[in-house]
Design an enzyme around this catalytic site. Structure first.
Site, PDB file in Angstrom:
ATOM      1  N   ARG A 128      79.786  78.808 -73.770  1.00 50.33           N
ATOM      2  CA  ARG A 128      79.370  79.864 -74.693  1.00 50.33           C
ATOM      3  C   ARG A 128      79.079  81.176 -73.966  1.00 50.33           C
ATOM      4  O   ARG A 128      78.197  81.928 -74.370  1.00 50.33           O
ATOM      5  CB  ARG A 128      78.095  79.463 -75.482  1.00 50.33           C
ATOM      6  CG  ARG A 128      78.316  78.421 -76.534  1.00 50.33           C
ATOM      7  CD  ARG A 128      78.900  79.042 -77.799  1.00 50.33           C
ATOM      8  NE  ARG A 128      79.478  77.998 -78.627  1.00 50.33           N
ATOM      9  CZ  ARG A 128      78.802  77.317 -79.537  1.00 50.33           C
ATOM     10  NH1 ARG A 128      77.550  77.586 -79.772  1.00 50.33           N
ATOM     11  NH2 ARG A 128      79.413  76.379 -80.218  1.00 50.33           N
TER      12      ARG A 128
ATOM     13  N   ARG B 258      76.745  85.025 -78.924  1.00 49.78           N
ATOM     14  CA  ARG B 258      75.843  85.980 -79.577  1.00 49.78           C
ATOM     15  C   ARG B 258      74.818  86.645 -78.683  1.00 49.78           C
ATOM     16  O   ARG B 258      74.199  87.621 -79.072  1.00 49.78           O
ATOM     17  CB  ARG B 258      75.133  85.297 -80.746  1.00 49.78           C
ATOM     18  CG  ARG B 258      76.020  85.212 -81.975  1.00 49.78           C
ATOM     19  CD  ARG B 258      75.439  84.280 -82.986  1.00 49.78           C
ATOM     20  NE  ARG B 258      75.309  82.965 -82.402  1.00 49.78           N
ATOM     21  CZ  ARG B 258      74.814  81.911 -83.026  1.00 49.78           C
ATOM     22  NH1 ARG B 258      74.379  82.019 -84.240  1.00 49.78           N
ATOM     23  NH2 ARG B 258      74.751  80.745 -82.412  1.00 49.78           N
TER      24      ARG B 258
ATOM     25  N   ARG C 137      81.016  90.924 -84.324  1.00 47.44           N
ATOM     26  CA  ARG C 137      80.708  90.004 -85.423  1.00 47.44           C
ATOM     27  C   ARG C 137      80.119  90.700 -86.643  1.00 47.44           C
ATOM     28  O   ARG C 137      80.131  90.164 -87.749  1.00 47.44           O
ATOM     29  CB  ARG C 137      79.774  88.901 -84.924  1.00 47.44           C
ATOM     30  CG  ARG C 137      80.498  87.794 -84.200  1.00 47.44           C
ATOM     31  CD  ARG C 137      81.222  86.850 -85.148  1.00 47.44           C
ATOM     32  NE  ARG C 137      80.271  85.910 -85.742  1.00 47.44           N
ATOM     33  CZ  ARG C 137      79.868  85.930 -86.981  1.00 47.44           C
ATOM     34  NH1 ARG C 137      80.310  86.842 -87.809  1.00 47.44           N
ATOM     35  NH2 ARG C 137      79.008  85.028 -87.427  1.00 47.44           N
TER      36      ARG C 137
ATOM     37  N   ASP D  27      87.490  77.647 -81.389  1.00 42.76           N
ATOM     38  CA  ASP D  27      86.470  76.659 -81.750  1.00 42.76           C
ATOM     39  C   ASP D  27      87.086  75.270 -81.834  1.00 42.76           C
ATOM     40  O   ASP D  27      88.286  75.133 -82.087  1.00 42.76           O
ATOM     41  CB  ASP D  27      85.795  77.007 -83.080  1.00 42.76           C
ATOM     42  CG  ASP D  27      84.446  76.300 -83.207  1.00 42.76           C
ATOM     43  OD1 ASP D  27      83.457  76.808 -82.664  1.00 42.76           O
ATOM     44  OD2 ASP D  27      84.402  75.215 -83.810  1.00 42.76           O
TER      45      ASP D  27
ATOM     46  N   TYR E 290      81.479  65.870 -87.147  1.00 40.54           N
ATOM     47  CA  TYR E 290      81.400  66.989 -88.106  1.00 40.54           C
ATOM     48  C   TYR E 290      82.076  66.634 -89.426  1.00 40.54           C
ATOM     49  O   TYR E 290      81.576  66.967 -90.503  1.00 40.54           O
ATOM     50  CB  TYR E 290      82.021  68.265 -87.516  1.00 40.54           C
ATOM     51  CG  TYR E 290      81.093  68.936 -86.525  1.00 40.54           C
ATOM     52  CD1 TYR E 290      80.036  69.713 -86.972  1.00 40.54           C
ATOM     53  CD2 TYR E 290      81.259  68.771 -85.160  1.00 40.54           C
ATOM     54  CE1 TYR E 290      79.158  70.310 -86.077  1.00 40.54           C
ATOM     55  CE2 TYR E 290      80.394  69.363 -84.255  1.00 40.54           C
ATOM     56  CZ  TYR E 290      79.337  70.127 -84.722  1.00 40.54           C
ATOM     57  OH  TYR E 290      78.479  70.698 -83.838  1.00 40.54           O
TER      58      TYR E 290
HETATM   59  O1  CP3 Z   1      82.395  81.237 -74.779  1.00 40.88           O
HETATM   60  C1  CP3 Z   1      82.769  80.088 -75.097  1.00 40.88           C
HETATM   61  O2  CP3 Z   1      82.221  79.062 -74.705  1.00 40.88           O
HETATM   62  C2  CP3 Z   1      84.045  79.971 -75.893  1.00 40.88           C
HETATM   63  C3  CP3 Z   1      83.915  79.764 -77.271  1.00 40.88           C
HETATM   64  C4  CP3 Z   1      83.392  78.503 -77.910  1.00 40.88           C
HETATM   65  C5  CP3 Z   1      82.914  78.560 -79.221  1.00 40.88           C
HETATM   66  N1  CP3 Z   1      82.713  77.278 -79.675  1.00 40.88           N
HETATM   67  C6  CP3 Z   1      82.718  79.788 -79.983  1.00 40.88           C
HETATM   68  C7  CP3 Z   1      81.680  79.776 -81.023  1.00 40.88           C
HETATM   69  C8  CP3 Z   1      83.389  77.165 -77.519  1.00 40.88           C
HETATM   70  C9  CP3 Z   1      83.738  76.550 -76.178  1.00 40.88           C
HETATM   71  C10 CP3 Z   1      82.971  76.408 -78.650  1.00 40.88           C
HETATM   72  C11 CP3 Z   1      82.930  74.936 -78.680  1.00 40.88           C
HETATM   73  C12 CP3 Z   1      82.208  74.284 -79.779  1.00 40.88           C
HETATM   74  N2  CP3 Z   1      82.211  74.597 -81.109  1.00 40.88           N
HETATM   75  C13 CP3 Z   1      81.444  73.127 -79.631  1.00 40.88           C
HETATM   76  C14 CP3 Z   1      81.242  72.396 -78.351  1.00 40.88           C
HETATM   77  C15 CP3 Z   1      80.283  73.147 -77.524  1.00 40.88           C
HETATM   78  C16 CP3 Z   1      78.873  72.787 -77.791  1.00 40.88           C
HETATM   79  O3  CP3 Z   1      78.118  73.697 -78.110  1.00 40.88           O
HETATM   80  O4  CP3 Z   1      78.569  71.625 -77.593  1.00 40.88           O
HETATM   81  C17 CP3 Z   1      80.929  72.780 -80.886  1.00 40.88           C
HETATM   82  C18 CP3 Z   1      80.002  71.623 -81.177  1.00 40.88           C
HETATM   83  C19 CP3 Z   1      81.442  73.713 -81.821  1.00 40.88           C
HETATM   84  C20 CP3 Z   1      81.228  73.747 -83.274  1.00 40.88           C
HETATM   85  C21 CP3 Z   1      80.459  74.947 -83.597  1.00 40.88           C
HETATM   86  N3  CP3 Z   1      80.999  76.201 -83.678  1.00 40.88           N
HETATM   87  C22 CP3 Z   1      79.083  75.036 -83.875  1.00 40.88           C
HETATM   88  C23 CP3 Z   1      78.119  73.880 -83.854  1.00 40.88           C
HETATM   89  C24 CP3 Z   1      78.817  76.374 -84.139  1.00 40.88           C
HETATM   90  C25 CP3 Z   1      77.537  76.950 -84.611  1.00 40.88           C
HETATM   91  C26 CP3 Z   1      76.538  76.967 -83.528  1.00 40.88           C
HETATM   92  C27 CP3 Z   1      76.142  78.369 -83.257  1.00 40.88           C
HETATM   93  O5  CP3 Z   1      75.953  78.691 -82.085  1.00 40.88           O
HETATM   94  O6  CP3 Z   1      76.025  79.135 -84.242  1.00 40.88           O
HETATM   95  C28 CP3 Z   1      80.015  77.095 -83.964  1.00 40.88           C
HETATM   96  C29 CP3 Z   1      80.189  78.541 -84.113  1.00 40.88           C
HETATM   97  C30 CP3 Z   1      80.545  79.243 -82.867  1.00 40.88           C
HETATM   98  N4  CP3 Z   1      81.571  78.870 -82.052  1.00 40.88           N
HETATM   99  C31 CP3 Z   1      79.953  80.440 -82.361  1.00 40.88           C
HETATM  100  C32 CP3 Z   1      80.668  80.771 -81.217  1.00 40.88           C
HETATM  101  C33 CP3 Z   1      80.470  81.986 -80.353  1.00 40.88           C
HETATM  102  C34 CP3 Z   1      78.822  81.219 -83.012  1.00 40.88           C
HETATM  103  C35 CP3 Z   1      79.397  81.805 -84.249  1.00 40.88           C
HETATM  104  C36 CP3 Z   1      78.847  83.152 -84.560  1.00 40.88           C
HETATM  105  O7  CP3 Z   1      79.313  84.126 -83.967  1.00 40.88           O
HETATM  106  O8  CP3 Z   1      77.988  83.210 -85.455  1.00 40.88           O
END
Ligand code: CP3
Length: 340
Positions: A22, A26, A35, A71, A148
């Protein structure tokens, strides 16, 4: 060979390479600004903007790898389950998969047709990066993606997931088989588009007992890894996996991801030093002072003992409120304290 790829292959490097899960999220003001005008899914579907977001932390933090902005759930939207990213709840699946009939309704689709924008983002990022730092692709592992689909979103006990697993093992295996095939194609598409390593996120697999992991998950994760285009390092990551590390290693991966709940030195000894490890600073440690962050980085480097095959990372993703200058302090500390 770039230090990140060398470390994945357990080759000696001049310093310990570092990147963060990540790292493009954010906590970065530039990301929040983007965003403010684009929804999360829209952003993923815009290769020009997703490529820009992927590159942000490379320039801002000085990390040793870029991770594709995408994602793990993008591949399930075209299966017909109704995916939404809600501001308050994160991902929501509107038509949850809870029975054999639900599994049969899922449409198996080819990511080349359903998520071509992910591959286009990868091509653009790779062209922009050249040989500066490698690009990491990623996907969710079958269990975590299935969780999920079954739960409909984030969960605590994974009770519905386990209920399906126990009540209807053949539906469970059909679901994970379908996901494993789709995930392997998704990752191979990313590799074909230029990603130089891939991470398989089994973020929530720590909810399982070792026996259940071996019976219900390991064969499917192994199928994904064995189905990948050879020659690209695979990082196999999970959290809460202290009881599963040996089994995860059996499933495969060149690098095993460790969360902060384990001692990196002890975990590496258990896994064996013939596999690389990644980790494992607590993401919350980035809220401590830069001096304290430095001390903790030094402790983790000490546990790795200068052995080839350590990729520095957090034990899980960067938290949204993390101060950016503390992240920079962490990256700098890893580089300075690991020079050989
Ligand atoms: O910078 C990076 O790591 C690359 C981007 C990345 C995202 N999701 C972008 C994202 C990666 C590697 C992921 C993987 C991901 N997505 C996982 C595995 C990683 C982990 O955290 O264990 C999972 C479980 C997901 C599913 C997912 N997507 C969730 C649970 C969420 C919400 C959680 C949150 O932080 O809000 C997302 C949304 C998401 N994916 C965001 C980002 C930057 C936040 C969305 C936003 O901008 O509001």
């Amino acid at each position: 060979m770039h230090p990140f790829i060398a470390a994945c292959r357990r080759q000696p490097t001049d310093f310990t390479p570092v990147w963060l899960m990540r790292q493009a999220g954010r906590y970065l003001p530039e990301y929040r600004a983007i965003r403010a005008r684009l929804g999360f899914l829209e952003l993923c579907k815009r290769p020009d903007v997703a490529a820009e977001v992927t590159l942000l932390p490379v320039e801002r933090l000085g990390v040793d790898a870029a991770i594709l902005f995408a994602d793990i759930l993008l591949i399930v939207e075209p299966m017909g389950v109704g995916l939404e990213f809600s501001r308050s709840e994160g991902p929501v699946i509107h038509r949850r998969v809870r029975s054999g009939a639900d599994v049969e309704r899922l449409v198996e689709r080819d990511p080349a047709e359903t998520v071509p924008f992910v591959f286009e983002t990868a091509r653009r990022v790779r062209a922009a990066l050249g040989d500066r730092v490698p690009l990491i692709g990623f996907a969710g592992a079958p269990f975590t993606v299935a969780s999920y689909l079954v739960e409909g979103g984030a969960a605590r006990e994974y009770l519905e997931t386990k209920r399906l697993m126990y009540a209807d093992p053949s539906a469970w295996h059909a679901l994970l088989g379908l996901l494993a095939r789709t995930i392997a194609r998704y990752l191979n598409g990313q590799i074909a588009a230029g990603t130089q390593a891939v991470q398989l996120f089994d973020s929530w697999v720590g909810a399982l007992s070792p026996d259940d992991y071996r019976e219900f998950v390991l064969p499917h994760t192994r199928a994904v890894i064995q189905g990948l285009t050879p020659g690209v390092p695979v990082i196999h990551f999970g959290t809460g996996t202290a009881g599963l590390l040996e089994a995860m290693r059996e499933a495969g991966g060149d690098v095993i991801g460790l969360d902060w709940r384990v001692d990196l030195g002890e975990a590496w000894a258990r896994l064996g030093h013939d596999v690389a490890v990644q980790g494992n600073l607590d993401p919350a440690a980035l809220f401590a002072s830069p001096a304290e962050i430095r001390r903790r980085v030094r402790a983790i480097l000490g546990r790795a003992g200068g052995r080839p095959g350590h990729v520095f990372n957090l034990g899980h993703g960067v938290l949204p409120e993390t101060p950016v200058d503390h992240v920079v302090a962490m990256v700098d500390a890893v580089h300075e304290l690991s020079v050989r």
